[in-house]
Design an enzyme around this catalytic site. Sequence first.
Site, PDB file in Angstrom:
ATOM      1  N   ASN A 169       0.871  -1.182   0.000  1.00 40.66           N
ATOM      2  CA  ASN A 169       0.000   0.000   0.000  1.00 40.66           C
ATOM      3  C   ASN A 169       0.907   1.230   0.000  1.00 40.66           C
ATOM      4  OD1 ASN A 169      -1.862   2.000   0.378  1.00 40.66           O
ATOM      5  ND2 ASN A 169      -2.435   1.415   2.459  1.00 40.66           N
ATOM      6  N   TRP A 170       1.034   1.836  -1.170  1.00 43.31           N
ATOM      7  CA  TRP A 170       1.975   2.952  -1.288  1.00 43.31           C
ATOM      8  C   TRP A 170       1.415   4.260  -0.737  1.00 43.31           C
ATOM      9  CZ3 TRP A 170       4.198   1.977  -6.910  1.00 43.31           C
ATOM     10  CH2 TRP A 170       5.110   0.921  -6.829  1.00 43.31           C
ATOM     11  N   LYS A 171       0.129   4.278  -0.408  1.00 41.16           N
ATOM     12  CA  LYS A 171      -0.488   5.503   0.132  1.00 41.16           C
ATOM     13  C   LYS A 171      -0.174   6.675  -0.808  1.00 41.16           C
ATOM     14  CE  LYS A 171      -0.081   3.324   4.598  1.00 41.16           C
ATOM     15  NZ  LYS A 171       0.100   3.427   6.037  1.00 41.16           N
ATOM     16  N   SER A 215       3.556  -1.714  10.499  1.00 38.42           N
ATOM     17  CA  SER A 215       5.008  -1.779  10.712  1.00 38.42           C
ATOM     18  C   SER A 215       5.628  -3.141  10.387  1.00 38.42           C
ATOM     19  CB  SER A 215       5.361  -1.359  12.144  1.00 38.42           C
ATOM     20  OG  SER A 215       5.004   0.002  12.338  1.00 38.42           O
ATOM     21  N   GLY A 242       3.012  -0.907   4.375  1.00 39.98           N
ATOM     22  CA  GLY A 242       3.087   0.511   4.016  1.00 39.98           C
ATOM     23  C   GLY A 242       4.522   0.918   3.732  1.00 39.98           C
ATOM     24  N   GLU A 245      -6.516   5.332   7.820  1.00 40.62           N
ATOM     25  CA  GLU A 245      -6.205   6.705   7.392  1.00 40.62           C
ATOM     26  C   GLU A 245      -7.397   7.329   6.670  1.00 40.62           C
ATOM     27  OE1 GLU A 245      -2.581   5.710   5.353  1.00 40.62           O
ATOM     28  OE2 GLU A 245      -1.647   5.268   7.285  1.00 40.62           O
ATOM     29  N   HIS A 304      -9.444   1.573   5.283  1.00 39.83           N
ATOM     30  CA  HIS A 304      -8.148   1.873   5.904  1.00 39.83           C
ATOM     31  C   HIS A 304      -8.323   2.947   6.977  1.00 39.83           C
ATOM     32  CE1 HIS A 304      -3.992   2.882   6.509  1.00 39.83           C
ATOM     33  NE2 HIS A 304      -3.682   1.763   5.888  1.00 39.83           N
ATOM     34  N   GLU A 339      -5.370  -4.314  10.869  1.00 40.14           N
ATOM     35  CA  GLU A 339      -4.322  -3.295  10.995  1.00 40.14           C
ATOM     36  C   GLU A 339      -4.538  -2.509  12.285  1.00 40.14           C
ATOM     37  OE1 GLU A 339      -2.452  -2.267   6.924  1.00 40.14           O
ATOM     38  OE2 GLU A 339      -4.066  -0.858   7.313  1.00 40.14           O
ATOM     39  N   GLY A 359       2.696   2.701  10.784  1.00 39.15           N
ATOM     40  CA  GLY A 359       3.676   3.772  10.598  1.00 39.15           C
ATOM     41  C   GLY A 359       4.410   4.168  11.880  1.00 39.15           C
TER      42      GLY A 359
HETATM   43  P1  13P Z   1       3.123   0.704   7.737  1.00 36.40           P
HETATM   44  O1  13P Z   1       3.634  -0.596   7.168  1.00 36.40           O
HETATM   45  O2  13P Z   1       3.855   1.894   7.231  1.00 36.40           O
HETATM   46  O3  13P Z   1       2.987   0.637   9.210  1.00 36.40           O
HETATM   47  O4  13P Z   1       1.629   0.881   7.163  1.00 36.40           O
HETATM   48  C1  13P Z   1       0.740  -0.160   7.269  1.00 36.40           C
HETATM   49  C2  13P Z   1      -0.467   0.161   6.485  1.00 36.40           C
HETATM   50  O5  13P Z   1      -1.178   1.095   6.810  1.00 36.40           O
HETATM   51  C3  13P Z   1      -0.754  -0.640   5.299  1.00 36.40           C
HETATM   52  O6  13P Z   1      -2.025  -0.381   4.804  1.00 36.40           O
END
Ligand code: 13P
Length: 252
Positions: free
Chosen positions: A9-11, A216, A237, A100, A98, A170, A176
């Site tokens: 997931n590159w966001k 993470s 992420g 976010e 998600h 998650e 993150g």
């Molecule tokens: P991180 O791997 O940066 O913690 O993010 C996880 C995530 O939100 C994947 O959708």
Amino acid sequence: MKKKIVIANWKMNHDFYETTSFLRNLLKFFFEKKINNKKKVIIAPSFPFLHISNQILQGSSLNLAAQNICQMEKGSYTGEVSASMLKSIGIHKVILGHSERRKYFYETNDILLKKIKIALKYGFHIIFCIGETALEREKNEQFLIVKKQLEETVFHCSLEEISDLIMAYEPIWAIGTGKTASPEEAQTMHRYIRSLFIDKYGETISKKMSILYGGSINDLNARNLFSQEDIDGGLVGNSSLEIEKFLKIVQS
Ligand code: 13P
């Protein structure tokens, strides 16, 4: 045996150049190393690059997913992207729920249910995220929270509708932050999530369902997480942004 799934997931990261060169290098690696077909790799780039990404990955075993869709079908919704638009460029997978999106864009369970229904109408495979905050875990409410998130969203779907669903646990406190859930903590929650699906939809479909862990994940902790019985892969992420790190995770 169920295929392990790893999703990048590159966001809101990677521009046109970064996206296309990453994917070309990834393809090259898969081709040269003949990565076995026991894993499924899905990349979720930003909207503007889905089309070119699809052209690059055409004919390969690598898959793409969108990071969001609009809950409305079409019309005057400035700035939104519809399921039918994505379908028209060959995208058939979408990440929904998600944390976010829930936090920064106020996506409630009600809105998410509408997104699920539109995605299903257009034949999308959904990767649906759930998880609790640090405070909720401190109060030992994580099981209640996750159950509520399911009851207000995917549990409104029929058995047929959830047949291709991929779930992702998650924990928000792990996203993150560099703080990963321990393999045991994650396994306990994954088993619980699967048990909720078993109660609602029966064993056959629930045992086949992939439940991914996200939060993470890195090249050092992936193997231990992925070796847990109910962890069927990961939603990655930060560590999916660098090809070397991501490939190590895929090979875990
Ligand atoms: P991180 O791997 O940066 O913690 O993010 C996880 C995530 O939100 C994947 O959708």
